[in-house]
Design an enzyme around this catalytic site. Structure first.
Site, mmCIF file in Angstrom:
data_model
loop_
_atom_site.group_PDB
_atom_site.id
_atom_site.type_symbol
_atom_site.label_atom_id
_atom_site.label_comp_id
_atom_site.label_asym_id
_atom_site.label_seq_id
_atom_site.Cartn_x
_atom_site.Cartn_y
_atom_site.Cartn_z
ATOM 1 N N TYR A 82 -1.899 -0.225 10.535
ATOM 2 C CA TYR A 82 -1.959 -0.623 9.116
ATOM 3 C C TYR A 82 -0.632 -0.258 8.433
ATOM 4 C CZ TYR A 82 -3.787 -1.062 4.326
ATOM 5 O OH TYR A 82 -3.985 -1.425 3.012
ATOM 6 N N LYS B 287 2.110 -2.767 6.543
ATOM 7 C CA LYS B 287 2.483 -2.611 5.131
ATOM 8 C C LYS B 287 3.974 -2.301 4.976
ATOM 9 C CE LYS B 287 -1.435 -3.658 3.274
ATOM 10 N NZ LYS B 287 -1.585 -4.874 2.447
ATOM 11 N N SER C 39 0.862 -1.193 0.000
ATOM 12 C CA SER C 39 0.000 0.000 0.000
ATOM 13 C C SER C 39 0.891 1.233 0.000
ATOM 14 C CB SER C 39 -0.857 -0.023 1.265
ATOM 15 O OG SER C 39 -1.349 1.259 1.560
HETATM 16 N N1 NAD Z 1 -8.735 -0.511 -0.887
HETATM 17 C C1 NAD Z 1 -7.660 0.286 -0.778
HETATM 18 O O1 NAD Z 1 -7.766 1.515 -0.680
HETATM 19 C C2 NAD Z 1 -6.274 -0.323 -0.806
HETATM 20 C C3 NAD Z 1 -5.196 0.513 -1.079
HETATM 21 C C4 NAD Z 1 -3.916 -0.016 -1.075
HETATM 22 C C5 NAD Z 1 -3.721 -1.361 -0.814
HETATM 23 N N2 NAD Z 1 -4.789 -2.155 -0.547
HETATM 24 C C6 NAD Z 1 -4.524 -3.576 -0.266
HETATM 25 O O2 NAD Z 1 -5.095 -4.343 -1.296
HETATM 26 C C7 NAD Z 1 -5.457 -5.638 -0.801
HETATM 27 C C8 NAD Z 1 -6.895 -5.943 -1.178
HETATM 28 O O3 NAD Z 1 -7.721 -4.969 -0.589
HETATM 29 P P1 NAD Z 1 -9.220 -4.699 -1.054
HETATM 30 O O4 NAD Z 1 -9.450 -3.246 -0.918
HETATM 31 O O5 NAD Z 1 -9.497 -5.383 -2.340
HETATM 32 O O6 NAD Z 1 -9.991 -5.427 0.151
HETATM 33 P P2 NAD Z 1 -11.310 -6.334 0.145
HETATM 34 O O7 NAD Z 1 -11.789 -6.376 1.546
HETATM 35 O O8 NAD Z 1 -12.262 -5.889 -0.914
HETATM 36 O O9 NAD Z 1 -10.742 -7.771 -0.258
HETATM 37 C C9 NAD Z 1 -9.925 -8.494 0.628
HETATM 38 C C10 NAD Z 1 -10.268 -9.965 0.508
HETATM 39 O O10 NAD Z 1 -9.436 -10.688 1.421
HETATM 40 C C11 NAD Z 1 -10.229 -11.691 2.049
HETATM 41 N N3 NAD Z 1 -9.618 -12.062 3.323
HETATM 42 C C12 NAD Z 1 -9.534 -11.311 4.449
HETATM 43 N N4 NAD Z 1 -8.917 -11.997 5.427
HETATM 44 C C13 NAD Z 1 -8.596 -13.207 4.916
HETATM 45 C C14 NAD Z 1 -7.950 -14.353 5.443
HETATM 46 N N5 NAD Z 1 -7.503 -14.397 6.708
HETATM 47 N N6 NAD Z 1 -7.776 -15.427 4.621
HETATM 48 C C15 NAD Z 1 -8.230 -15.396 3.348
HETATM 49 N N7 NAD Z 1 -8.856 -14.347 2.798
HETATM 50 C C16 NAD Z 1 -9.034 -13.252 3.570
HETATM 51 C C17 NAD Z 1 -11.600 -11.054 2.205
HETATM 52 O O11 NAD Z 1 -12.621 -12.027 2.391
HETATM 53 C C18 NAD Z 1 -11.725 -10.303 0.880
HETATM 54 O O12 NAD Z 1 -12.288 -11.109 -0.127
HETATM 55 C C19 NAD Z 1 -5.207 -5.587 0.709
HETATM 56 O O13 NAD Z 1 -3.971 -6.183 1.009
HETATM 57 C C20 NAD Z 1 -5.158 -4.096 1.008
HETATM 58 O O14 NAD Z 1 -4.384 -3.815 2.144
HETATM 59 C C21 NAD Z 1 -6.065 -1.677 -0.551
#
Ligand code: NAD
Length: 323
Positions: free
Chosen positions: A209, A213, A196
């Protein structure tokens, strides 16, 4: 035990100017060597920006995406399927994982859903044996499952901190450790981690968080160099991804009401990431060059960085911080 003590005078001899000058010239010669070898590399890097490298062919390969049932993971799966890549989705949310697999199969690739908590080493070990037996070896591993946790440190409970470290850090380590052995045996593979912007730019309203990261970025940087040291540098690729905020989840959009910079769409973010993976980029920022700006800023004194935070980023204006 007393024998293990290091004398304070150990290391370079003190107050002896001769060895110091010799050491200085040896280091200077090494630096000149780096500059001479680095020139063509920098030239190629600039050329790659102007005329991006061709995408690698992943048709028929197998990609495993943790947390691929929803959000960014799901979107990356759909894009990889457009390139003919077969997909394994590993998620705790089986219903959405199966729905994603149905959508993937419409793109004429094979897709399998597994319900596994990737923060459990034992469960991932069992999963790996199942996948190897039922489907075959994994070519591209995407550690994406993550929990988003935007709050001040005092508001994070012990359970929340433990869970955050388990999912955002330990799961990346466990899944990589378990699938890496097979990749090393086959001398082929690609390991991706979704980090991130918080992995390169500490966020005051997301202390824990940010911590997780930063750990991911450290893990991926060290792993990349471990693989190079062991001679796998060209066989097993790594990509560490640092995206800005993406409008995947309601809690993200609710928290970041009226952010200083507009949130990214999931489609755009996934496209930049998948292109970076298929170009074997070791690091990918979304949007591109975001990391360059942040790293440049970090060479300035903290007081200047704080001026940038206050005047440009305007963190104190965030709705949830004021509330
Ligand atoms: N959304 C943002 O703004 C953003 C920005 C930068 C980075 N990210 C990173 O991107 C990645 C995806 O984020 P997102 O926004 O798509 O989130 P999201 O919540 O839409 O998707 C995350 C998925 O991970 C699954 N999950 C959670 N815990 C789990 C576990 N213990 N075992 C298996 N599956 C599990 C959830 O069920 C979900 O399907 C994350 O690592 C997040 O930190 C997100």
């Amino acid at each position: 035990m007393a024998d293990d003590k290091v004398e304070p005078s150990a290391g370079l001899p003190r107050n002896k100017i001769g060895p110091k000058i010799a050491e200085f010239f040896l280091v200077l010669m090494d630096i000149i060597k780096v500059v001479l070898l680095g020139g063509p590399v920098m030239f190629r890097t600039v050329l790659n920006i102007l005329r991006p490298r061709k995408l690698k062919n992943v048709s028929g390969q197998l990609a495993l995406i943790t947390g691929g049932a929803n959000g960014l993971g799901r979107e990356m799966a759909l894009l990889l399927a457009d390139h003919g890549c077969n997909i394994v989705i590993v998620d705790i949310d089986l219903k959405s994982a199966e729905k994603t697999c149905d959508d993937l199969r419409k793109k004429r690739v094979s897709a399998h859903a597994y319900q596994v908590d990737v923060s459990s080493f034992k469960d991932v070990e069992t999963l790996a044996a199942k996948i190897n037996g039922d489907i075959g070896p994994v070519d591209i591993l995407i550690n994406n499952a993550g929990l988003i946790h935007f709050t001040f440190l005092q508001n994070s409970s012990v359970d929340e901190v433990n869970k955050l470290i388990d999912v955002n850090v330990k799961s990346y380590i466990w899944v990589t450790k378990i699938f890496l052995s097979e990749m090393m045996e086959r001398k082929q593979g690609h390991i991706v981690a979704i980090s991130s912007i918080c992995g390169i730019y500490p966020h005051p309203w997301a202390v824990m968080y940010t911590t997780t990261k930063h750990a991911v970025n450290g893990f991926m940087g060290a792993l990349r160099e471990q693989l190079r040291l062991q001679g796998y540098g060209r066989q097993i690729r790594t990509t560490c991804v640092s995206p800005y905020y993406i409008s995947t989840r309601k809690d993200v959009t609710d928290f970041l009401q009226e952010p200083r910079f507009e949130l990214l769409t999931t489609e755009y973010s996934a496209r930049v990431i998948v292109d970076g993976i298929l170009r074997n980029e070791p690091t990918v920022a979304v949007p591109p060059f975001l990391d360059l700006g942040i790293r440049l800023m970090q060479i300035f004194p903290v007081k200047i960085q704080q001026l940038v935070r206050d005047i440009v980023v305007k963190e104190h204006d965030l709705h949830s911080v004021k509330a």
